[in-house]
Design an enzyme around this catalytic site. Structure first.
Site, PDB file in Angstrom:
ATOM      1  CG  HIS A   1     -13.728   2.759   6.770  1.00 13.35           C
ATOM      2  ND1 HIS A   1     -12.988   1.616   6.577  1.00 13.35           N
ATOM      3  CD2 HIS A   1     -12.839   3.710   7.141  1.00 13.35           C
ATOM      4  CE1 HIS A   1     -11.710   1.873   6.818  1.00 13.35           C
ATOM      5  NE2 HIS A   1     -11.597   3.142   7.157  1.00 13.35           N
ATOM      6  CG  LEU A   2     -17.505   5.748  11.373  1.00 12.71           C
ATOM      7  CD1 LEU A   2     -18.365   5.923  12.627  1.00 12.71           C
ATOM      8  CD2 LEU A   2     -17.899   6.745  10.306  1.00 12.71           C
TER       9      LEU A   2
ATOM     10  NE  ARG B   1      -9.000  13.202   3.933  1.00 13.11           N
ATOM     11  CZ  ARG B   1      -9.074  11.900   3.741  1.00 13.11           C
ATOM     12  NH1 ARG B   1     -10.192  11.347   3.304  1.00 13.11           N
ATOM     13  NH2 ARG B   1      -8.040  11.129   3.972  1.00 13.11           N
TER      14      ARG B   1
ATOM     15  CG  ASP C   1      -5.524  10.470  17.600  1.00 14.87           C
ATOM     16  OD1 ASP C   1      -6.469   9.973  18.267  1.00 14.87           O
ATOM     17  OD2 ASP C   1      -4.533   9.827  17.241  1.00 14.87           O
TER      18      ASP C   1
ATOM     19  N   GLY D   1     -10.770   2.882  12.759  1.00 17.82           N
ATOM     20  CA  GLY D   1     -10.263   3.112  14.119  1.00 17.82           C
ATOM     21  C   GLY D   1     -11.325   3.628  15.072  1.00 17.82           C
ATOM     22  CB  ILE D   2     -13.633   6.544  14.922  1.00 12.83           C
ATOM     23  CG1 ILE D   2     -12.454   7.523  14.860  1.00 12.83           C
ATOM     24  CG2 ILE D   2     -14.783   7.119  15.742  1.00 12.83           C
ATOM     25  CD1 ILE D   2     -12.728   8.794  14.062  1.00 12.83           C
ATOM     26  N   GLY D   3     -14.789   3.670  14.511  1.00 10.59           N
ATOM     27  CA  GLY D   3     -15.942   2.756  14.535  1.00 10.59           C
ATOM     28  C   GLY D   3     -15.673   1.504  15.352  1.00 10.59           C
TER      29      GLY D   3
ATOM     30  CE  LYS E   1      -0.274   2.843   6.614  1.00 11.16           C
ATOM     31  NZ  LYS E   1      -1.574   3.403   6.443  1.00 11.16           N
TER      32      LYS E   1
ATOM     33  CG  HIS F   1     -12.691   4.351   3.068  1.00 15.93           C
ATOM     34  ND1 HIS F   1     -13.318   5.355   3.758  1.00 15.93           N
ATOM     35  CD2 HIS F   1     -11.374   4.473   3.362  1.00 15.93           C
ATOM     36  CE1 HIS F   1     -12.427   6.070   4.432  1.00 15.93           C
ATOM     37  NE2 HIS F   1     -11.238   5.545   4.196  1.00 15.93           N
TER      38      HIS F   1
ATOM     39  NE  ARG G   1      -5.798   2.311  -0.278  1.00 13.61           N
ATOM     40  CZ  ARG G   1      -5.634   3.512   0.240  1.00 13.61           C
ATOM     41  NH1 ARG G   1      -4.451   3.880   0.696  1.00 13.61           N
ATOM     42  NH2 ARG G   1      -6.634   4.335   0.322  1.00 13.61           N
TER      43      ARG G   1
ATOM     44  CG  ASN H   1      -1.802   1.171   1.336  1.00 13.10           C
ATOM     45  OD1 ASN H   1      -1.716   2.088   0.522  1.00 13.10           O
ATOM     46  ND2 ASN H   1      -2.676   1.173   2.327  1.00 13.10           N
TER      47      ASN H   1
ATOM     48  CD  GLU I   1      -9.017  -0.443   4.057  1.00 14.54           C
ATOM     49  OE1 GLU I   1      -8.543  -0.153   5.175  1.00 14.54           O
ATOM     50  OE2 GLU I   1      -9.221   0.400   3.177  1.00 14.54           O
TER      51      GLU I   1
ATOM     52  NE  ARG J   1      -5.901   7.190  19.535  1.00 19.20           N
ATOM     53  CZ  ARG J   1      -5.097   6.405  18.849  1.00 19.20           C
ATOM     54  NH1 ARG J   1      -4.789   5.225  19.314  1.00 19.20           N
ATOM     55  NH2 ARG J   1      -4.576   6.786  17.705  1.00 19.20           N
TER      56      ARG J   1
HETATM   57  P1  AMP Z   1      -7.881   4.659  11.093  1.00 14.87           P
HETATM   58  O1  AMP Z   1      -7.721   5.778  10.112  1.00 14.87           O
HETATM   59  O2  AMP Z   1      -8.926   3.660  10.707  1.00 14.87           O
HETATM   60  O3  AMP Z   1      -6.575   4.025  11.486  1.00 14.87           O
HETATM   61  O4  AMP Z   1      -8.446   5.332  12.446  1.00 14.87           O
HETATM   62  C1  AMP Z   1      -7.735   6.330  13.109  1.00 14.87           C
HETATM   63  C2  AMP Z   1      -8.683   7.036  14.050  1.00 14.87           C
HETATM   64  O5  AMP Z   1      -9.191   6.111  15.020  1.00 14.87           O
HETATM   65  C3  AMP Z   1      -7.983   8.135  14.839  1.00 14.87           C
HETATM   66  O6  AMP Z   1      -8.803   9.290  14.876  1.00 14.87           O
HETATM   67  C4  AMP Z   1      -7.865   7.546  16.208  1.00 14.87           C
HETATM   68  O7  AMP Z   1      -7.895   8.518  17.213  1.00 14.87           O
HETATM   69  C5  AMP Z   1      -9.123   6.706  16.291  1.00 14.87           C
HETATM   70  N1  AMP Z   1      -8.990   5.720  17.370  1.00 14.87           N
HETATM   71  C6  AMP Z   1      -8.145   4.681  17.440  1.00 14.87           C
HETATM   72  N2  AMP Z   1      -8.283   4.049  18.648  1.00 14.87           N
HETATM   73  C7  AMP Z   1      -9.242   4.726  19.323  1.00 14.87           C
HETATM   74  C8  AMP Z   1      -9.854   4.600  20.607  1.00 14.87           C
HETATM   75  N3  AMP Z   1      -9.484   3.625  21.437  1.00 14.87           N
HETATM   76  N4  AMP Z   1     -10.794   5.482  20.964  1.00 14.87           N
HETATM   77  C9  AMP Z   1     -11.158   6.485  20.123  1.00 14.87           C
HETATM   78  N5  AMP Z   1     -10.634   6.659  18.907  1.00 14.87           N
HETATM   79  C10 AMP Z   1      -9.704   5.802  18.507  1.00 14.87           C
END
Ligand code: AMP
Length: 392
Positions: free
Chosen positions: A203-204, A236, A278, A326-328, A14, A177, A88, A7, A379, A280
């Site tokens: 997909h969040l 974004r 981020d 990551g969020i979902g 990656k 996605h 990818r 990727n 993916e 978190r």
């Molecule tokens: P991704 O792009 O799918 O890798 O997701 C990244 C997003 O997921 C970032 O905004 C991270 O802060 C969020 N994320 C990952 N772990 C957590 C968690 N334990 N709680 C809240 N958000 C998270």
């Protein structure tokens, strides 16, 4: 059979190496800051993680080091053990609705489509050319982010702008996605043992999109001509009224590149919170009483329910809503905020199950009219499977 998944991003690469058909991951890693100061790579094998600082002027050096390290670290005993490489690819335009084996025409198409994905397709092209030079006997397969969305009809993929903009310049919604949404749809169909589901796939992640799926096919999706459209994302903006752009340019003197860059890199939850892209950090900020973080989360959740509500109607009533990314997958707080707002659709949720992070779990309550699941996406496994299926 060993299959490598590659990727290549604008400044990263990656990879993951799988043994197929067992779907067993042998190693994975990332080359970061390619073409920048401070480049390094990380390779993980059997829980052991190697991190090395190294000069990576272009993707070529990243590919060379990767192939050397796979042997040095005994991940493969000979580089020729790798029988297929799956790449990818962000943009396949309207030419590709499925994965395919790379030949000269495919390579040229990927290069030509750089116009639509200037940050990504050139990097994909270089990475494919490199591995083809270094491993001339290995088959390369390309898996497009846009391919899954090619089943949308005109009413979904067109913008309400002069039709000739589509005809002359291919301005339309492509969606992204796709590999993740396809994985999620397949997985939910397996879980519920039903291929004819109406699914809303969310997909969040840092980038985020929602797709409406019927009988395994995409009906509509929230990202558009570029991945900047739709949901409020890490940095974004998602959907905006484009007419404020000339107004903003007049007021500030920004040129169009500045505005486009700020909409992609300084907007979303970062722009609203002023704290971070981020999620978190935003969750923690809200917990500490930061009102802007609370506002950013609320805006994020409202845009999600806007798409879920629309797609529920478009599908004639969804059977399942899935959360991934990551969020979902991990943000209990984001899911709670979203699910609470969905009660008018007859959705109830299970507070205890919703506390689980990063695992496949049903989070809807027993009385919920629509089942809601967390389905961790994969993916790279989709890419490896497509590659295996096309070459073996
Ligand atoms: P991704 O792009 O799918 O890798 O997701 C990244 C997003 O997921 C970032 O905004 C991270 O802060 C969020 N994320 C990952 N772990 C957590 C968690 N334990 N709680 C809240 N958000 C998270």
């Amino acid at each position: 059979m060993k299959i490598l998944c590659v990727n290549a991003g604008s400044s990263s690469l990656k990879f993951a190496l799988y043994e197929m058909p067992e779907c067993e991951k042998k190693a994975d890693g990332t080359f970061e800051k390619i073409g920048l100061m401070g480049s390094f790579y990380t390779i993980t094998k059997d829980e052991e993680k190697i991190v090395k600082q190294v000069s990576l002027p272009t993707h070529k050096e990243a590919v060379e080091i990767l192939l050397e390290e796979l042997v040095n670290l005994n991940i493969v005993s000979d580089i020729n053990e790798i029988e297929g490489i799956g790449h990818r690819i962000v943009h396949g335009g309207d030419k590709y609705s499925a994965s395919c084996i790379v030949d000269d025409k495919v390579l040229n198409d990927i290069k030509d489509l750089s116009e639509l994905a200037p940050l990504h397709n050139p990097a994909h092209y270089v990475a494919i050319k490199c591995v083809m030079d270094m491993l001339p006997n290995v088959k390369n397969v390309v898996v497009f982010d846009t391919a899954y969305h090619q089943t949308m009809d005109e009413a979904s993929y067109l913008y309400a702008v002069p039709y000739e903009w589509y005809e002359k310049y291919k301005i339309r919604k492509y969606g992204f996605h796709g590999t993740s949404h396809k994985y999620i749809a397949n997985r939910v169909s397996e879980i519920l043992d039903n291929k004819n589901l109406k699914i809303i796939s969310c997909h969040l992640g840092n980038g985020a999109s929602i797709t409406a799926i019927k009988d395994g096919k995409c009906i509509d999706t929230s990202m558009g001509f570029t991945p900047a459209a739709g949901l409020v994302m890490g940095s974004r903006s998602g959907d905006i009224d484009v007419s404020f752009i000339p107004y903003l340019m007049n007021k500030t003197g920004y040129d169009i590149n500045q505005v486009a860059s700020d909409l992609n890199k300084k907007s979303g939850i970062l722009g609203i919170s002023g704290v971070s892209s981020d999620f978190r950090d935003i969750v923690n900020g809200r917990a500490d009483g930061n009102e802007k973080c609370a506002l950013a989360m609320e805006m994020f959740a409202r845009r999600v329910i806007m798409y879920i509500s629309y797609y529920n109607t478009l599908l004639g009533g969804a059977d399942v809503i899935c959360f991934a990314g990551g969020i979902g997958e991990k943000s209990v707080e984001a899911r709670e905020l979203i699910m609470e707002k969905l009660y008018p659709l007859g959705i109830t949720f299970n507070n205890e199950k919703n506390l689980i992070r990063g695992e496949e779990v049903e989070i809807s309550g027993s009385t919920s009219k629509i089942k809601c699941y967390v389905v961790p996406t994969n993916e790279e496994l989709m890419i490896v499977k497509d590659t295996y299926n096309l070459i073996h």
